[in-house]
Design a protein around this motif. Structure first.
Motif, PDB file in Angstrom:
ATOM      1  N   LEU A  48       0.964  -1.238   0.035  1.00 43.34           N
ATOM      2  CA  LEU A  48       0.178   0.120   0.031  1.00 43.34           C
ATOM      3  C   LEU A  48       0.823   1.282   0.017  1.00 43.34           C
ATOM      4  O   LEU A  48       0.340   2.122  -0.790  1.00 43.34           O
ATOM      5  CB  LEU A  48      -0.935   0.071   1.098  1.00 43.34           C
ATOM      6  N   LEU A  49       2.235   1.113   0.884  1.00 44.89           N
ATOM      7  CA  LEU A  49       2.742   2.491   0.918  1.00 44.89           C
ATOM      8  C   LEU A  49       3.436   2.683  -0.630  1.00 44.89           C
ATOM      9  O   LEU A  49       3.834   3.610  -1.138  1.00 44.89           O
ATOM     10  CB  LEU A  49       3.878   2.522   1.879  1.00 44.89           C
ATOM     11  N   ALA A  50       3.875   1.409  -1.124  1.00 40.74           N
ATOM     12  CA  ALA A  50       4.650   1.700  -2.605  1.00 40.74           C
ATOM     13  C   ALA A  50       3.357   2.183  -3.682  1.00 40.74           C
ATOM     14  O   ALA A  50       3.940   3.112  -4.323  1.00 40.74           O
ATOM     15  CB  ALA A  50       4.882   0.250  -2.958  1.00 40.74           C
ATOM     16  N   VAL A  51       2.165   1.737  -3.508  1.00 39.46           N
ATOM     17  CA  VAL A  51       1.094   2.286  -4.481  1.00 39.46           C
ATOM     18  C   VAL A  51       0.952   3.733  -3.921  1.00 39.46           C
ATOM     19  O   VAL A  51       0.892   4.805  -5.067  1.00 39.46           O
ATOM     20  CB  VAL A  51      -0.122   1.698  -4.284  1.00 39.46           C
ATOM     21  N   ALA A  52       1.102   4.315  -2.633  1.00 38.70           N
ATOM     22  CA  ALA A  52       0.711   5.598  -2.157  1.00 38.70           C
ATOM     23  C   ALA A  52       1.933   6.340  -2.825  1.00 38.70           C
ATOM     24  O   ALA A  52       1.823   7.572  -3.332  1.00 38.70           O
ATOM     25  CB  ALA A  52       0.556   5.858  -0.884  1.00 38.70           C
ATOM     26  N   ALA A  53       3.140   5.874  -2.802  1.00 40.68           N
ATOM     27  CA  ALA A  53       4.414   6.621  -3.231  1.00 40.68           C
ATOM     28  C   ALA A  53       4.217   6.885  -4.703  1.00 40.68           C
ATOM     29  O   ALA A  53       4.807   8.096  -5.201  1.00 40.68           O
ATOM     30  CB  ALA A  53       5.657   5.947  -2.992  1.00 40.68           C
ATOM     31  N   VAL A  54       3.898   5.922  -5.603  1.00 38.51           N
ATOM     32  CA  VAL A  54       3.818   6.178  -7.074  1.00 38.51           C
ATOM     33  C   VAL A  54       2.678   7.244  -7.193  1.00 38.51           C
ATOM     34  O   VAL A  54       2.951   8.023  -7.948  1.00 38.51           O
ATOM     35  CB  VAL A  54       3.323   4.786  -7.636  1.00 38.51           C
ATOM     36  N   ILE A  55       1.655   7.046  -6.474  1.00 44.59           N
ATOM     37  CA  ILE A  55       0.329   8.313  -6.648  1.00 44.59           C
ATOM     38  C   ILE A  55       0.962   9.556  -6.271  1.00 44.59           C
ATOM     39  O   ILE A  55       0.699  10.523  -7.242  1.00 44.59           O
ATOM     40  CB  ILE A  55      -0.779   7.938  -5.878  1.00 44.59           C
ATOM     41  N   VAL A  56       1.682   9.660  -5.353  1.00 42.15           N
ATOM     42  CA  VAL A  56       2.135  11.004  -5.077  1.00 42.15           C
ATOM     43  C   VAL A  56       3.158  11.451  -6.019  1.00 42.15           C
ATOM     44  O   VAL A  56       3.115  12.745  -6.260  1.00 42.15           O
ATOM     45  CB  VAL A  56       2.733  10.936  -3.493  1.00 42.15           C
ATOM     46  N   GLY A  57       4.107  10.500  -6.366  1.00 46.66           N
ATOM     47  CA  GLY A  57       5.193  11.061  -7.243  1.00 46.66           C
ATOM     48  C   GLY A  57       4.540  11.375  -8.580  1.00 46.66           C
ATOM     49  O   GLY A  57       4.826  12.491  -8.999  1.00 46.66           O
ATOM     50  N   LYS A  58       3.489  11.067  -9.217  1.00 46.36           N
ATOM     51  CA  LYS A  58       2.740  11.213 -10.411  1.00 46.36           C
ATOM     52  C   LYS A  58       2.222  12.698 -10.179  1.00 46.36           C
ATOM     53  O   LYS A  58       2.030  13.444 -11.083  1.00 46.36           O
ATOM     54  CB  LYS A  58       1.682  10.130 -10.793  1.00 46.36           C
TER      55      LYS A  58
END
Length: 260
Positions: free
Chosen positions: A153-163
């Motif tokens: 979940l944290l990895a998915v959140a990191a990708v979303i924040v980065g985009k």
């Protein structure tokens, strides 16, 4: 992406998972099984000195476990995880950046290896047989999968924040912010979740280290092989090379003959 393409990627993902499973099986047999045998020998030696230990009936022989059982487990896991990863790839393609199909496969494999295995492994590393209290296996399993779920979940959140930050900060700084945020959140999870240390004092530290390194090597082999094989197959499906034309000399000869 249409359903036919997703179906083709699913089949290729399962084939790539099978290929990855074959290599991981080789690594598991050469590196992992000798350490398991050594840990079992330690357990049996200590059980022989216990007054309340009776003879246990061996339902499945160790020879069968280390050959057919190991092969079945690793290959089935490879095919199933390959199909799951292919579906995730179908969703991620084009949504994580302007990467080629092969680069997207490599990126997905690397991120999945980190989030699904490495992060939980660093908090709750694998232990060989004879290490751990049987009464706490439920707690240990729950904590491990909790750490895995948090990591994903944290990895998915990191990708979303980065985009979302990319238009303002640029791709480089947005990626740095996402990675740093992921690292900080994982660090907090490491601190807040309880630790487990049930390794016997007289257990060989070298054997424990070798077992954990072999477990990590199996996963590295599995994910790296999948990323390379599936990336190649996906590239051929999604970005096929144009058909080759006739050789220049043959073309010139045909043009000269038609002119005559």
């Amino acid at each position: 992406m249409n359903s036919a393409t997703v179906r083709s990627l699913l089949v290729r993902g399962m084939l790539a998972g099978l290929a990855a499973g074959l290599l991981a099986l080789l690594v598991a047999y050469l590196l992992g099984e000798p350490r398991v045998d050594a840990a079992i020998a330690y357990e049996e030696a200590h059980a022989a000195h216990g007054a309340d230990h009776g003879m246990e009936v061996e339902i499945v022989s160790r020879a069968l476990q280390s050959t057919a059982g190991l092969a079945t487990g690793v290959l089935v896991y490879g095919v199933s995880f390959g199909g799951t990863a292919a579906l995730a790839y179908s969703f991620a393609l084009g949504r994580v950046g302007r990467f080629t199909p092969r680069a997207t496969a490599a990126l997905l494999s690397g991120v999945a290896l980190l989030a699904v295995y490495v992060v939980p492994f660093l908090k709750y590393p694998a232990n060989p047989p004879s290490v751990g209290d049987p009464e706490t296996i439920g707690q240990r399993t729950t904590l491990y999968f909790l750490m895995m779920a948090l990591s994903v979940l944290l990895a998915v959140a990191a990708v979303i924040v980065g985009k979302r930050l990319a238009p303002r900060l640029g791709n480089w700084y947005a990626t740095v912010v996402g990675v740093l945020g992921f690292g900080v959140a994982v660090g907090l999870a490491y601190v807040l979740l309880p630790g487990i240390n049930e390794v016997p004092e007289d257990f060989s530290a070298t054997l424990l280290w070798q077992f954990r390194i072999s477990a990590l090597a199996i996963q590295l082999t599995l994910w790296a092989t999948f990323g390379l094989v599936f990336g190649h197959l996906a590239e051929r499906l999604l970005a096929p090379k144009p058909a080759t034309t006739a050789a220049p000399r043959e073309t010139a000869q045909k043009a000269a003959a038609s002119a005559l």
